[in-house]
Motif scaffolding. Structure first.
Motif, short mmCIF file in Angstrom:
data_model
loop_
_atom_site.label_atom_id
_atom_site.label_comp_id
_atom_site.label_asym_id
_atom_site.label_seq_id
_atom_site.Cartn_x
_atom_site.Cartn_y
_atom_site.Cartn_z
N LEU A 145 0.83 -1.21 0.00
CA LEU A 145 0.00 0.00 0.00
C LEU A 145 0.87 1.25 0.00
N TYR A 146 1.99 1.21 0.69
CA TYR A 146 2.90 2.36 0.70
C TYR A 146 3.46 2.61 -0.70
N MET A 147 3.79 1.52 -1.40
CA MET A 147 4.29 1.64 -2.77
C MET A 147 3.21 2.24 -3.68
N PHE A 148 1.99 1.73 -3.55
CA PHE A 148 0.87 2.23 -4.34
C PHE A 148 0.61 3.70 -4.05
N SER A 149 0.61 4.04 -2.78
CA SER A 149 0.33 5.42 -2.37
C SER A 149 1.42 6.37 -2.88
N ALA A 150 2.68 5.93 -2.81
CA ALA A 150 3.78 6.78 -3.29
C ALA A 150 3.65 7.02 -4.79
N ALA A 151 3.24 6.01 -5.53
CA ALA A 151 3.17 6.15 -6.99
C ALA A 151 1.93 6.92 -7.43
N PHE A 152 0.76 6.53 -6.97
CA PHE A 152 -0.47 7.05 -7.57
C PHE A 152 -1.13 8.17 -6.78
N THR A 153 -0.79 8.32 -5.51
CA THR A 153 -1.35 9.43 -4.75
C THR A 153 -0.39 10.62 -4.77
N GLU A 154 0.88 10.33 -4.56
CA GLU A 154 1.87 11.39 -4.49
C GLU A 154 2.56 11.66 -5.83
N GLY A 155 2.42 10.73 -6.79
CA GLY A 155 3.02 10.92 -8.10
C GLY A 155 4.52 10.67 -8.14
N ARG A 156 5.06 9.97 -7.15
CA ARG A 156 6.50 9.68 -7.10
C ARG A 156 6.75 8.27 -7.63
N PHE A 157 6.70 8.13 -8.95
CA PHE A 157 6.79 6.82 -9.58
C PHE A 157 8.17 6.19 -9.44
N GLY A 158 9.22 6.98 -9.53
CA GLY A 158 10.58 6.47 -9.37
C GLY A 158 10.82 5.94 -7.98
N TYR A 159 10.32 6.67 -6.98
CA TYR A 159 10.46 6.24 -5.59
C TYR A 159 9.70 4.93 -5.36
N ALA A 160 8.51 4.84 -5.93
CA ALA A 160 7.72 3.61 -5.79
C ALA A 160 8.41 2.43 -6.48
N CYS A 161 9.05 2.69 -7.61
CA CYS A 161 9.81 1.64 -8.29
C CYS A 161 10.99 1.19 -7.45
N ALA A 162 11.67 2.14 -6.81
CA ALA A 162 12.79 1.80 -5.93
C ALA A 162 12.30 0.99 -4.73
N LEU A 163 11.14 1.36 -4.18
CA LEU A 163 10.55 0.58 -3.09
C LEU A 163 10.24 -0.85 -3.54
N GLY A 164 9.75 -0.98 -4.77
CA GLY A 164 9.47 -2.30 -5.31
C GLY A 164 10.73 -3.15 -5.44
N MET A 165 11.83 -2.52 -5.84
CA MET A 165 13.08 -3.27 -5.96
C MET A 165 13.61 -3.68 -4.58
N VAL A 166 13.49 -2.81 -3.60
CA VAL A 166 13.91 -3.17 -2.24
C VAL A 166 13.04 -4.30 -1.71
#
Length: 99
Positions: free
Chosen positions: A58-79
């Motif tokens: 949910l944190y990854m989803f929220s970072a990408a689609f609520t806050e618009g930080r797609f790169g950060y969400a991708c980095a979270l996904g890799m971690v």
């Protein structure tokens, strides 16, 4: 022949199902760390009051689609991928299947 009911569980049945136990343990870990749908529906993108229901997916989803930080969400996904990979290696090492 001659084995007790408790011995039958630990010496016959449990070794036969250890492959399924290991696979279910891996899938359960992946599902626990990556799921976000039910939390999004029940708690919203903020994770509920005070963010108490925030899970990694949910944190990854929220970072990408609520806050618009797609790169950060991708980095979270890799971690998250690396963490799941390490846990899977640990499961493979310690949940042994003797053939």
């Amino acid at each position: 022949d001659g084995v007790s009911p408790l011995g039958m569980i630990f010496k016959i049945e449990l070794p036969l199902i250890m492959t399924q136990v290991r696979i279910n343990l891996i899938f359960m870990t992946i599902g626990t760390l990556t799921t976000y749908e039910i939390f999004l529906i029940l708690l919203g993108p903020d994770g509920g009051p005070g963010g108490k229901g925030m899970v990694p997916g949910l944190y990854m989803f929220s970072a990408a689609f609520t806050e618009g930080r797609f790169g950060y969400a991708c980095a979270l996904g890799m971690v998250l991928f690396v963490i799941i990979l390490l846990l899977t290696i640990v499961y493979q090492k310690y949940v042994k299947v003797e053939k």
